[in-house]
Design a protein around this motif. Structure first.
Motif, mmCIF file in Angstrom:
data_model
loop_
_atom_site.group_PDB
_atom_site.id
_atom_site.type_symbol
_atom_site.label_atom_id
_atom_site.label_comp_id
_atom_site.label_asym_id
_atom_site.label_seq_id
_atom_site.Cartn_x
_atom_site.Cartn_y
_atom_site.Cartn_z
ATOM 1 N N PHE A 84 0.858 -1.186 0.000
ATOM 2 C CA PHE A 84 0.000 0.000 0.000
ATOM 3 C C PHE A 84 0.894 1.236 0.000
ATOM 4 N N THR B 115 6.116 5.044 1.868
ATOM 5 C CA THR B 115 6.404 3.691 1.393
ATOM 6 C C THR B 115 7.419 3.722 0.251
ATOM 7 N N ASN C 202 12.274 -2.796 -0.078
ATOM 8 C CA ASN C 202 10.840 -2.932 0.120
ATOM 9 C C ASN C 202 10.483 -2.315 1.476
ATOM 10 N N HIS D 177 8.567 0.335 4.287
ATOM 11 C CA HIS D 177 7.262 0.893 4.654
ATOM 12 C C HIS D 177 7.404 2.326 5.142
ATOM 13 N N ALA D 178 6.303 3.061 5.144
ATOM 14 C CA ALA D 178 6.322 4.467 5.539
ATOM 15 C C ALA D 178 6.855 4.658 6.957
ATOM 16 N N GLU D 179 6.346 3.870 7.901
ATOM 17 C CA GLU D 179 6.755 4.024 9.305
ATOM 18 C C GLU D 179 8.227 3.665 9.467
ATOM 19 N N GLU E 124 -3.210 1.901 9.331
ATOM 20 C CA GLU E 124 -2.831 1.151 10.538
ATOM 21 C C GLU E 124 -1.462 0.493 10.335
ATOM 22 N N ARG F 106 3.902 -8.862 7.591
ATOM 23 C CA ARG F 106 4.200 -8.487 6.213
ATOM 24 C C ARG F 106 4.432 -9.751 5.401
ATOM 25 N N LEU F 107 3.794 -9.837 4.236
ATOM 26 C CA LEU F 107 3.938 -11.045 3.413
ATOM 27 C C LEU F 107 5.406 -11.293 3.077
ATOM 28 N N SER F 108 6.177 -10.206 3.008
ATOM 29 C CA SER F 108 7.603 -10.381 2.657
ATOM 30 C C SER F 108 8.369 -11.030 3.811
ATOM 31 N N GLU G 45 -5.942 -1.514 8.150
ATOM 32 C CA GLU G 45 -5.354 -2.144 6.966
ATOM 33 C C GLU G 45 -6.398 -3.027 6.286
HETATM 34 N N1 LIG Z 1 1.166 0.533 7.448
HETATM 35 C C1 LIG Z 1 1.729 0.209 6.251
HETATM 36 N N2 LIG Z 1 2.685 1.027 5.734
HETATM 37 C C2 LIG Z 1 3.256 0.765 4.524
HETATM 38 O O1 LIG Z 1 4.113 1.545 4.071
HETATM 39 C C3 LIG Z 1 2.846 -0.401 3.789
HETATM 40 N N3 LIG Z 1 3.381 -0.676 2.551
HETATM 41 C C4 LIG Z 1 1.887 -1.241 4.386
HETATM 42 N N4 LIG Z 1 1.535 -2.417 3.757
HETATM 43 C C5 LIG Z 1 0.979 -3.524 4.542
HETATM 44 C C6 LIG Z 1 0.878 -4.821 3.728
HETATM 45 O O2 LIG Z 1 0.421 -5.820 4.610
HETATM 46 C C7 LIG Z 1 2.258 -5.275 3.179
HETATM 47 O O3 LIG Z 1 2.720 -4.346 2.253
HETATM 48 C C8 LIG Z 1 2.106 -6.658 2.504
HETATM 49 O O4 LIG Z 1 1.893 -7.619 3.513
HETATM 50 C C9 LIG Z 1 3.358 -7.048 1.709
HETATM 51 O O5 LIG Z 1 4.481 -7.080 2.570
HETATM 52 P P1 LIG Z 1 5.746 -6.186 2.158
HETATM 53 O O6 LIG Z 1 5.253 -4.758 2.075
HETATM 54 O O7 LIG Z 1 6.219 -6.713 0.835
HETATM 55 O O8 LIG Z 1 6.759 -6.376 3.279
HETATM 56 N N5 LIG Z 1 1.325 -0.929 5.602
#
Ligand SMILES: Nc1nc(=O)c(N)c(NC[C@H](O)[C@H](O)[C@H](O)COP(=O)(O)O)[nH]1
Ligand SMILES: [Zn+2]
Length: 215
Positions: free
Chosen positions: A26, A60, A66, A68-70, A107, A112-114, A155
């Protein structure tokens, strides 16, 4: 005149729009704020944001990989202090009469799937560092780290189904609050890289409105 939380979430949304659209995550924005607290109650925010200090921000995939924003928000702050991002807790300010809050459009992730470290773990980790007072006998004080998280949507179930983020925050003693009003805008930005984004937004909003225009 918007309330302070909406004001910050709109800033986070502008950050999220800088994130490259991907089908696999996201687009999210985050801002870390040091906020003045009520001098009778260190938990209570005065509601007056004129004394706020913006410590850091992130979105993000702002940083390589890969991310995330936080995660970027915390890593950016660590970088300013020249320390690795897993030690960011050591440089977070801990001041009487102030508390740290994080604003995120979505949220924080609990899984995380990764398989990368979820953001709630990174947020919780800001509270576990004890700061030694330098004499090495470990009698330092417990830093409070990030005490509250404000976000604009839960989420969506797209990747991990029922989200765990809030539960983990609560278990760690970190307050959180869903600030309503920006759900549609936040979701439209968040899922811009997804194939079936219209369906995702409908499901996340729990409505069946047909007039959702993604652009
Ligand atoms: N809070 C939040 N900030 C983000 O910047 C971001 N990208 C997500 N996304 C949540 C989502 O669950 C994960 O993006 C998928 O689970 C894939 O996992 P990866 O991102 O590949 O580690 N959620
Ligand atoms: Zn995350």
């Amino acid at each position: 005149h918007t309330d302070p939380h909406t004001f910050y979430l709109r800033k986070c949304l502008a950050l999220a729009e800088r994130s490259p659209p991907r089908p696999t995550n996201f687009r999210v924005g985050a801002i870390l704020v040091s906020r003045k607290t009520d001098h009778h109650d260190p938990k209570k925010e005065t509601g007056d944001i004129t004394d706020d200090r913006i410590l850091s921000s992130g979105y993000t995939m702002e940083l390589a990989g890969n991310t995330h924003a936080e995660q970027c928000c915390l890593a950016n702050l660590a970088a300013v202090h020249g320390i690795p991002d897993d030690r960011v807790a050591e440089i977070l300010p801990y001041e009487v009469g102030r508390k740290l809050v994080m604003y995120v459009t979505m949220e924080p992730c609990g899984r995380r799937l990764s398989g990368n470290t979820p953001c709630v773990q990174r947020i919780v980790a800001t509270r576990n560092s004890s700061s030694s007072n330098g004499d090495g006998d470990g009698d330092g004080f417990k830093r409070l780290g990030i005490e509250k998280v404000y976000f604009g949507v839960k989420e969506p179930g797209t990747f991990v189904g029922q989200s765990e983020g809030c539960k983990i925050l609560t278990e760690a003693g970190i307050e959180w609050e869903l600030v309503s009003g920006l759900e549609r805008e936040i979701l439209q930005v968040a899922v811009a890289g997804h194939e079936n984004r219209d369906e995702e937004i409908r499901a996340a909003l729990g409505t069946d409105v047909d007039d959702i225009s993604v652009e």
